[in-house]
Design an enzyme around this catalytic site. Structure first.
Site, short mmCIF file in Angstrom:
data_model
loop_
_atom_site.label_atom_id
_atom_site.label_comp_id
_atom_site.label_asym_id
_atom_site.label_seq_id
_atom_site.Cartn_x
_atom_site.Cartn_y
_atom_site.Cartn_z
N HIS A 141 56.16 -49.40 13.24
CA HIS A 141 56.84 -49.22 11.68
C HIS A 141 56.50 -50.34 11.13
O HIS A 141 56.20 -50.34 9.92
CB HIS A 141 58.48 -49.49 12.18
CG HIS A 141 59.23 -49.56 10.88
ND1 HIS A 141 59.44 -50.67 10.22
CD2 HIS A 141 60.09 -48.58 10.30
CE1 HIS A 141 60.19 -50.25 9.09
NE2 HIS A 141 60.71 -49.28 8.92
N GLY A 142 56.47 -51.83 11.64
CA GLY A 142 56.04 -52.85 10.99
C GLY A 142 56.86 -53.62 10.36
O GLY A 142 56.72 -55.05 9.87
N ASP A 143 58.23 -53.32 10.22
CA ASP A 143 59.07 -53.99 9.55
C ASP A 143 60.69 -53.62 9.89
O ASP A 143 61.41 -53.65 9.34
CB ASP A 143 59.10 -53.90 8.15
CG ASP A 143 59.58 -55.08 7.22
OD1 ASP A 143 59.86 -56.20 7.96
OD2 ASP A 143 60.10 -54.99 6.02
N ILE A 144 60.75 -53.80 11.44
CA ILE A 144 62.00 -53.50 12.13
C ILE A 144 62.72 -54.44 11.93
O ILE A 144 62.59 -55.62 12.68
CB ILE A 144 61.79 -53.05 13.42
CG1 ILE A 144 60.81 -51.56 13.64
CG2 ILE A 144 63.16 -52.91 14.18
CD1 ILE A 144 61.63 -50.57 13.53
N ASN B 66 60.00 -58.74 14.66
CA ASN B 66 60.84 -59.18 13.62
C ASN B 66 62.54 -58.89 13.76
O ASN B 66 63.10 -59.54 12.88
CB ASN B 66 60.55 -58.14 12.57
CG ASN B 66 60.77 -58.65 11.16
OD1 ASN B 66 60.92 -59.71 10.95
ND2 ASN B 66 60.80 -57.70 10.13
#
Length: 266
Positions: free
Chosen positions: A158-161, A192
Site C-alpha cells: 500500500h505504501g501509506d498504511i 507507518n
C-alpha cells in the site's frame, strides 16, 4: 474540474468538495450508491488509482470507474474511526485492524500489477538528506540501505498504511484508500502505523513499546526487523519534511526513529 466527470458518469453531487495537496474530491451519488469522485493532482495519486483497480475491492474500496486523472470510488459511510479508537482507549485494536487490512492487501493475486514503484526508488530522497544533515538521519539511511539490499517476503505494498487511510465501510468492514503502488518487503507497510503525526502519542516510549508488541504479533513480524523498518521509514519521512522546510514535523519523525533505534540497542 468536476463537471465533465459528473456528466460522463451521470453523478449527483452529494456534499462539499474536499481539496488536498494531492487531489480534489467530491462526495457523489452513482446509481443511487454513495461514491467519491477523486481527481488526482499528482503522479502518486494516479498510480494509486491503478492499484485500487487491481485490488478489485478486496481489502480496499471498490473502483466504479476510472479515466485519466479521475477515479470514482466506493465511499466509506461508517461512523467508526481508527484514529478516534487509538486516542480513546482502543489503540491495540486499531493497530490490529491496520495489520489485518494490510494482510488482505498483501495476499497474492493472479494478475500482474502494472509497473509498481520499487522501494529502492521510493527511498531515493533519504541518502542525500542524510549526507546533508547527518546525525539520526545518517543512521536511518544506513539501516535503510541494508534493508533494501536484503528484502524478504516481497509483495505489492500500500505504501501509506495509517489510521486515516483505513476506513469504516460498514458491512464490508475496514478497507484501504489512497495507496502509493509500491513493491518490496511486506514489513515496510507496517512502519507507518508508528508514524502518523495526527496521533499525539506516537512519541511516547511506553506506547511505542506496547504497539511494537501488538503489531509484531498481529503481522507475524520479527520485532527487530520491524524496528529497522520503522527507523528507515521515519528517516525517509523526516527527509521529506526537511525538504519542505517543515522542521517541526521532521523532528517528530526523528523522535520516532530514535525510539526505534533505542529499542534496537536495548
Amino acid at each position: 474540474m468536476f463537471a465533465p466527470h459528473l456528466d460522463r458518469w451521470s453523478l449527483i453531487s452529494d456534499g462539499e468538495p474536499i481539496i488536498t495537496h494531492s487531489s480534489h474530491l467530491l462526495p457523489v451519488l452513482w446509481q443511487e450508491k454513495p461514491a467519491m469522485l477523486k481527481v488526482a493532482a499528482d503522479t502518486d495519486e494516479r498510480y494509486g488509482a491503478l492499484l485500487m483497480q487491481w485490488w478489485d475491492g478486496d481489502g480496499a474500496a471498490h473502483v466504479y470507474a476510472q479515466e485519466g486523472d479521475a477515479v470514482l470510488l466506493e465511499r466509506a459511510m461508517g461512523k467508526r474511526s481508527l484514529l478516534a479508537m487509538a486516542m480513546n482507549g482502543e489503540d491495540d485494536e486499531a493497530s490490529r485492524i491496520l495489520c489485518r487490512t494490510a494482510a488482505r492487501l498483501h495476499a497474492p493475486r493472479e494478475k500482474p500489477l502494472p509497473d509498481p514503484v520499487p522501494l529502492t526508488r521510493w527511498f531515493r530522497d533519504l541518502e542525500p538528506a542524510a549526507q546533508k544533515h547527518g546525525g539520526t538521519l545518517a543512521i536511518c539511511s544506513a539501516i535503510a540501505d541494508a534493508l533494501l539490499a536484503d528484502q524478504r517476503d516481497l509483495t505489492v505494498l500500500h505504501g501509506d498504511i495509517h489510521h486515516e487511510n483505513i476506513l469504516d465501510f460498514e458491512a464490508r468492514g475496514w478497507l484501504a484508500i489512497d495507496p502509493k503502488r509500491l513493491h518490496g518487503e511486506r514489513g515496510f507497510d507496517f512502519a507507518n502505523i508508528f508514524a502518523n503525526e495526527e496521533l499525539p502519542v506516537i512519541t511516547d516510549p511506553a506506547r511505542f513499546r506496547r504497539q511494537l508488541a501488538v503489531v509484531s504479533a498481529e503481522a507475524r513480524l520479527e520485532s527487530k526487523r520491524l524496528l529497522r523498518w520503522i527507523a528507515a521509514y521515519s528517516g525517509l519521512s523526516a527527509a521529506w519534511f526537511l525538504g519542505d522546510a517543515n522542521t517541526r514535523q521532521a523532528e517528530t519523525a526523528l523522535t520516532v526513529a530514535r525510539l526505534a533505534l533505542a529499542e534496537l540497542e536495548a
